[in-house]
Design a protein around this motif. Structure first.
Motif, PDB file in Angstrom:
ATOM      1  N   GLY A  98       0.936  -0.885   0.402  1.00  0.00           N
ATOM      2  CA  GLY A  98       0.063   0.543  -0.276  1.00  0.00           C
ATOM      3  C   GLY A  98       1.076   1.209   0.050  1.00  0.00           C
ATOM      4  O   GLY A  98       1.332   1.747   0.109  1.00  0.00           O
ATOM      5  N   VAL A  99       0.574   2.233  -1.522  1.00  0.00           N
ATOM      6  CA  VAL A  99       1.464   3.379  -1.063  1.00  0.00           C
ATOM      7  C   VAL A  99       1.548   4.397   0.492  1.00  0.00           C
ATOM      8  O   VAL A  99       2.326   4.796   0.895  1.00  0.00           O
ATOM      9  N   GLU A 100      -0.075   4.546   0.947  1.00  0.00           N
ATOM     10  CA  GLU A 100      -0.512   5.063   1.665  1.00  0.00           C
ATOM     11  C   GLU A 100       0.743   4.648   3.414  1.00  0.00           C
ATOM     12  O   GLU A 100       0.932   5.804   3.695  1.00  0.00           O
ATOM     13  N   ARG A 101       0.733   3.535   3.735  1.00  0.00           N
ATOM     14  CA  ARG A 101       1.443   2.437   3.591  1.00  0.00           C
ATOM     15  C   ARG A 101       2.662   3.067   4.316  1.00  0.00           C
ATOM     16  O   ARG A 101       3.339   3.636   4.974  1.00  0.00           O
ATOM     17  N   LEU A 102       2.936   2.749   2.710  1.00  0.00           N
ATOM     18  CA  LEU A 102       4.305   2.747   2.865  1.00  0.00           C
ATOM     19  C   LEU A 102       4.955   4.855   2.609  1.00  0.00           C
ATOM     20  O   LEU A 102       5.993   4.942   3.977  1.00  0.00           O
TER      21      LEU A 102
END
Length: 418
Positions: A306-310
């Protein structure tokens, strides 16, 4: 009437988009360095693809998919993940005839109707990678190393790799019988989802969000202790390769992943930083998925993050990069003739790949100076009647105040080395 973004969605603003663009570029560069090529798949597919591919006992399919009937009466679903769509494309476009392994990566939006949490949206973004045609542990180690290299390139630390094996249909069949014998006396005490999973897919009970933390689940038989000889050899081969590469790992018997298509190797990269603990990336093998979706039997493996989590993790570790300066020079004008010349110069600079700005809002000269200062543009040139007559202009370095006289048609050459 004022409108707002729908719950579970958000705008990515110009002030933050550079963080996304940097991550996207680093991910693409790392994938390319391993020989992976980008694929772009549709935002929606027929619903049955996800029911068959993702699994009809998963939370994703039973609770979280955005499914609707289109005007032709077909059941359509917004993609909740990327693997099923890539598998469909792999089959439909005849990629089985390509040399193995077929390597692809993607950068997608996906959609799940789920409870909102920090870093978890209903419309979210994923980096993902899939490889088809290689059955041994070499490719498992390769794609794990893709993630490891990517995290290092992003400047992230304290991200731990957890691995497990959930076996193949042969050893998992016997294990499921053991699980049923273990859970049977306690099924009535478990959540409704686990009661439904008991018959259909008891392995999902270990991954339960409600019962997963209970001693009953923690003390359940471990699949890794009941692998067949082939699956055990595969897992040992993966461990040997990770050790050879120098990638540390922890064996975590509780990793089963949330989708039904996984076989053998499953893995997660987990943050160990205080305040941001959690899974950033997860993946594994899916050796039966291509066949389940109508193709020839083909081994496969992949991951998604997940890019948001990254980016939350990147921010927490102070690894975010400064916003790059795309505009190198602001050309201010003091007359109508100077304004026309500024437009001409800007056009030639942009053709040469040099970012520049000039006034578009009818500002006074003083207001132009104020604007250029606020924007943090590194160089400034002021064109008036004298500059037009002489064919020269002074270019000011806004960092140290120094000035350099250059020809009006030589601004590009001056900035090229800056």
């Amino acid at each position: 009437m004022r409108y707002a973004a729908q719950k579970g969605t958000r705008d990515i603003l110009p002030s933050e988009i550079h963080n996304w663009q940097i991550a996207e570029k680093v991910f693409a560069d790392v994938c390319h360095s391993f020989g992976y090529e980008e694929i772009r798949i549709p935002t929606f597919e027929q619903t049955d693809l996800f029911q068959r591919g993702v699994g009809d006992t998963t939370d994703v399919v039973t609770k979280e998919m955005y499914t609707f009937e289109d005007k032709g009466g077909r059941s359509i679903t917004l993609r909740p993940e990327g693997t099923a769509g890539v598998v469909r494309s792999f089959i439909e476009n005849g990629m089985t005839s390509l040399p193995s392994p077929v390597r692809m990566f993607y950068n997608i939006t996906a959609f799940r109707y789920e409870k909102m949490q920090k870093g978890r949206m209903r419309e979210f973004h994923q980096f993902g990678l899939e490889s088809f045609g290689a059955a041994g542990p070499d490719i498992d180690a390769e794609i794990i190393s893709v993630v490891d290299v990517f995290f290092k390139k992003m400047g992230l630390k304290n991200i731990a790799l957890h691995i497990n094996s959930i076996g193949c249909p042969n050893c998992r069949g016997e294990y499921n019988r053991l699980l049923k014998d273990y859970f049977r006396p306690h099924v009535s005490e478990m959540c409704e989802d686990c009661q439904a999973r008991f018959e259909k897919n008891p392995l999902r009970m270990i991954d339960c969000k409600v019962d997963g933390g209970k001693d009953l689940v923690k003390n359940a038989p471990r699949l890794i202790d009941h692998l067949c000889d082939d699956c055990r050899a595969h897992f040992e081969g993966l461990k040997t390769r990770l050790e050879a590469i120098g990638i540390s790992y922890t064996i975590d018997p509780n990793i089963v992943r949330g989708l039904d298509y996984y076989t053998r190797t499953v893995f997660e990269f987990v943050s160990e930083n205080v305040g941001t603990q959690g899974t950033i990336c997860g993946g594994g093998r899916y050796d039966g998925l291509v066949e389940d979706c109508g193709g020839a039997a083909t081994p496969g493996i992949g991951f998604a993050m997940g890019v948001e989590r990254l980016l939350l993790e990147t921010e927490a570790q102070n690894a975010l990069k400064e916003k790059p300066s795309y505009v190198k020079i602001y050309i201010a004008s003091m007359s109508e003739a100077a304004k026309i010349e500024a437009l001409k110069i800007c056009y030639s600079l942009r053709l040469a790949g040099i970012g520049c700005e000039t006034d578009m809002a009818g500002r006074s000269f003083k207001a132009q100076m104020k604007y250029a200062g606020k924007q943090g543009i590194p160089f400034l040139a002021v064109i008036g009647d004298d500059e037009l007559a002489n064919g020269e202009v002074k270019v000011k370095n806004m960092a140290d105040g120094s000035e350099t006289t250059v020809k009006l048609d030589g601004i590009g050459d001056f900035l090229a080395g800056k």
